[in-house]
Design a protein around this motif. Structure first.
Motif, PDB file in Angstrom:
ATOM      1  N   HIS A   2       0.237   0.681 -11.890  1.00 40.06           N
ATOM      2  CA  HIS A   2       0.222  -0.645 -11.263  1.00 40.06           C
ATOM      3  C   HIS A   2      -1.211  -1.146 -11.103  1.00 40.06           C
ATOM      4  O   HIS A   2      -1.493  -2.347 -11.299  1.00 40.06           O
ATOM      5  CB  HIS A   2       0.924  -0.599  -9.912  1.00 40.06           C
ATOM      6  CG  HIS A   2       0.999  -1.933  -9.226  1.00 40.06           C
ATOM      7  ND1 HIS A   2       1.640  -3.017  -9.780  1.00 40.06           N
ATOM      8  CD2 HIS A   2       0.500  -2.361  -8.041  1.00 40.06           C
ATOM      9  CE1 HIS A   2       1.545  -4.055  -8.968  1.00 40.06           C
ATOM     10  NE2 HIS A   2       0.858  -3.684  -7.902  1.00 40.06           N
ATOM     11  N   TYR A   3      -2.095  -0.264 -10.747  1.00 40.45           N
ATOM     12  CA  TYR A   3      -3.522  -0.610 -10.608  1.00 40.45           C
ATOM     13  C   TYR A   3      -4.036  -1.173 -11.935  1.00 40.45           C
ATOM     14  O   TYR A   3      -4.720  -2.213 -11.978  1.00 40.45           O
ATOM     15  CB  TYR A   3      -4.288   0.649 -10.229  1.00 40.45           C
ATOM     16  CG  TYR A   3      -5.557   0.463  -9.441  1.00 40.45           C
ATOM     17  CD1 TYR A   3      -6.693  -0.088 -10.034  1.00 40.45           C
ATOM     18  CD2 TYR A   3      -5.655   0.878  -8.121  1.00 40.45           C
ATOM     19  CE1 TYR A   3      -7.877  -0.223  -9.324  1.00 40.45           C
ATOM     20  CE2 TYR A   3      -6.834   0.753  -7.401  1.00 40.45           C
ATOM     21  CZ  TYR A   3      -7.938   0.189  -8.005  1.00 40.45           C
ATOM     22  OH  TYR A   3      -9.113   0.061  -7.307  1.00 40.45           O
ATOM     23  N   GLY A   4      -3.711  -0.488 -13.026  1.00 38.04           N
ATOM     24  CA  GLY A   4      -4.130  -0.968 -14.332  1.00 38.04           C
ATOM     25  C   GLY A   4      -3.538  -2.330 -14.661  1.00 38.04           C
ATOM     26  O   GLY A   4      -4.213  -3.195 -15.247  1.00 38.04           O
ATOM     27  N   GLN A   5      -2.280  -2.546 -14.268  1.00 34.48           N
ATOM     28  CA  GLN A   5      -1.645  -3.837 -14.531  1.00 34.48           C
ATOM     29  C   GLN A   5      -2.319  -4.957 -13.752  1.00 34.48           C
ATOM     30  O   GLN A   5      -2.430  -6.095 -14.243  1.00 34.48           O
ATOM     31  CB  GLN A   5      -0.157  -3.771 -14.176  1.00 34.48           C
ATOM     32  CG  GLN A   5       0.633  -5.003 -14.616  1.00 34.48           C
ATOM     33  CD  GLN A   5       0.531  -5.236 -16.111  1.00 34.48           C
ATOM     34  OE1 GLN A   5       0.737  -4.334 -16.919  1.00 34.48           O
ATOM     35  NE2 GLN A   5       0.190  -6.466 -16.510  1.00 34.48           N
ATOM     36  N   LEU A   6      -2.772  -4.678 -12.540  1.00 38.92           N
ATOM     37  CA  LEU A   6      -3.506  -5.686 -11.767  1.00 38.92           C
ATOM     38  C   LEU A   6      -4.767  -6.130 -12.501  1.00 38.92           C
ATOM     39  O   LEU A   6      -5.130  -7.314 -12.486  1.00 38.92           O
ATOM     40  CB  LEU A   6      -3.869  -5.135 -10.390  1.00 38.92           C
ATOM     41  CG  LEU A   6      -2.718  -4.913  -9.408  1.00 38.92           C
ATOM     42  CD1 LEU A   6      -3.238  -4.258  -8.122  1.00 38.92           C
ATOM     43  CD2 LEU A   6      -2.019  -6.236  -9.074  1.00 38.92           C
ATOM     44  N   LEU A   7      -5.447  -5.185 -13.157  1.00 42.13           N
ATOM     45  CA  LEU A   7      -6.632  -5.543 -13.944  1.00 42.13           C
ATOM     46  C   LEU A   7      -6.245  -6.417 -15.138  1.00 42.13           C
ATOM     47  O   LEU A   7      -6.925  -7.400 -15.453  1.00 42.13           O
ATOM     48  CB  LEU A   7      -7.348  -4.285 -14.414  1.00 42.13           C
ATOM     49  CG  LEU A   7      -8.110  -3.500 -13.340  1.00 42.13           C
ATOM     50  CD1 LEU A   7      -8.527  -2.130 -13.863  1.00 42.13           C
ATOM     51  CD2 LEU A   7      -9.349  -4.276 -12.882  1.00 42.13           C
ATOM     52  N   ARG A   8      -5.150  -6.076 -15.807  1.00 44.44           N
ATOM     53  CA  ARG A   8      -4.688  -6.904 -16.934  1.00 44.44           C
ATOM     54  C   ARG A   8      -4.316  -8.304 -16.449  1.00 44.44           C
ATOM     55  O   ARG A   8      -4.636  -9.309 -17.110  1.00 44.44           O
ATOM     56  CB  ARG A   8      -3.486  -6.244 -17.612  1.00 44.44           C
ATOM     57  CG  ARG A   8      -3.813  -4.931 -18.303  1.00 44.44           C
ATOM     58  CD  ARG A   8      -2.610  -4.383 -19.062  1.00 44.44           C
ATOM     59  NE  ARG A   8      -2.893  -3.028 -19.526  1.00 44.44           N
ATOM     60  CZ  ARG A   8      -2.546  -1.928 -18.871  1.00 44.44           C
ATOM     61  NH1 ARG A   8      -1.902  -2.023 -17.703  1.00 44.44           N
ATOM     62  NH2 ARG A   8      -2.850  -0.743 -19.353  1.00 44.44           N
TER      63      ARG A   8
END
Length: 331
Positions: A253-259
């Motif tokens: 989810h953290y990575g998706q927030l960056l995307r």
């Protein structure tokens, strides 16, 4: 007899206790924008200690902030300085992480992670949560870059300034400010770097959008941070997160927030195994240096460190606590 110069904490206290009662019973006071070093003094006089302040006049709530807003303190900065990042707390963390470091792995992980950024001479780096300055100094000295080290804890920056050295390459300026309120012009930096800091920030989605604006085209972001597993949290993990007032996400989810913020080539890497390996080495180091730790701090400090580190290992092994490494690029 010469008096010692006022400390950062003293200056902040002077401004924060200055308030004026207006006719309608409301009060006005000051809110910190930033306090930071002055680049000209650093470049021309090799003086990293000359500071400037920017304060904003604000209307204070009738009872200041509700106690729950900042966990019993008037500001988040005061909460950090008087709780987790008291001067004693910072220095005992440093004994575990390494000289000038208060993040996982200290110099070891800094030397491992920073090359991912492919820093170039003269680039501008924003280090969010720069702590005692270990990472900022490493980047300046080894890559000839200019770093702004930003931290919300006055105690962190005060200690970092007390040890400040003039870099043979690049430069480091420290500042006390709240990254969620700080304003920089768009495209101010080539790199945003942050180590185990953003766990304190509830609205990470908004902060990532801000980082994206602050970066120049082709800019890079590198973050390590505490995360959580995707399963149900155990009661002890819930209590830990609540007591520290963290906001945690799973690594994916953290990575998706960056995307979602616009970053490309996003890497979201679960480094929990590495986290445990580091923690276990740090526990062994503390046990080996037990007498020194107790002499410098206290038996209670020593036991608190061991308990804290052992509890982290337990939470990770249960799948509740994770440690993530994240990278992204602005097109």
């Amino acid at each position: 007899m010469l008096c010692p110069p006022p400390s950062l904490q003293h200056y902040h206290h002077l401004f924060e206790t200055a308030r004026h009662q207006s006719g309608d019973s409301s009060a006005v006071g000051f809110e910190l924008n930033f306090s930071r070093g002055i680049r000209t003094y650093l470049q021309l006089k090799n003086n990293p200690h000359q500071m400037c302040w920017s304060w904003k006049k604000v209307v204070l709530p009738e009872t200041h902030q509700p106690k729950e807003a900042f966990f019993g303190f008037q500001t988040m900065r005061q909460f950090l300085d008087e709780q987790q990042y008291s001067a004693n707390g910072i220095l005992r963390y440093e004994k575990m992480f390494g000289r000038n470091y208060v993040s996982t792995g200290g110099p070891e992980t800094t030397a491992e992670f920073v090359p991912m950024l492919k820093l170039q001479t003269g680039e501008q780096v924003l280090d969010v949560g720069s702590g005692l300055g270990g990472g900022a100094l490493y980047m300046a000295e080894n890559y000839n870059v200019d770093v702004v080290g930003l931290d919300l804890s006055t105690n962190m920056v005060h200690i970092a300034l007390g040890r400040a050295i003039t870099c043979q390459k690049g430069s480091v300026l420290y500042e006390v400010s709240d990254v969620t309120k700080r304003q920089f012009p768009d495209a101010s930096f080539d790199v945003v770097y942050s180590r185990d800091t953003l766990l304190h920030i509830p609205n990470k989605a908004e902060v990532f959008k801000t980082f994206y604006r602050w970066l120049r085209p082709g800019g890079r972001i590198l973050i390590s941070d505490y995360c959580c597993g995707e399963g149900e949290w155990a009661d002890d993990f819930k209590a830990y997160v609540e007591q520290r007032h963290y906001t945690l996400h799973s690594v994916p989810h953290y990575g998706q927030l960056l995307r979602n913020a616009g970053f490309l080539d996003v890497v979201a890497d679960d480094r929990s195994k590495q986290f445990v390996d580091i923690l276990e080495r740090e526990i062994k180091k503390a046990k080996d240096e037990r007498n020194e730790l107790i002499k410098e701090f206290s038996e209670k400090d020593y036991q608190d460190l061991l308990t804290g580190w052992t509890s982290k290992v337990h939470r990770v092994n249960k799948g509740n606590q994770c440690w993530g490494l994240f990278y992204g690029r602005k097109p």
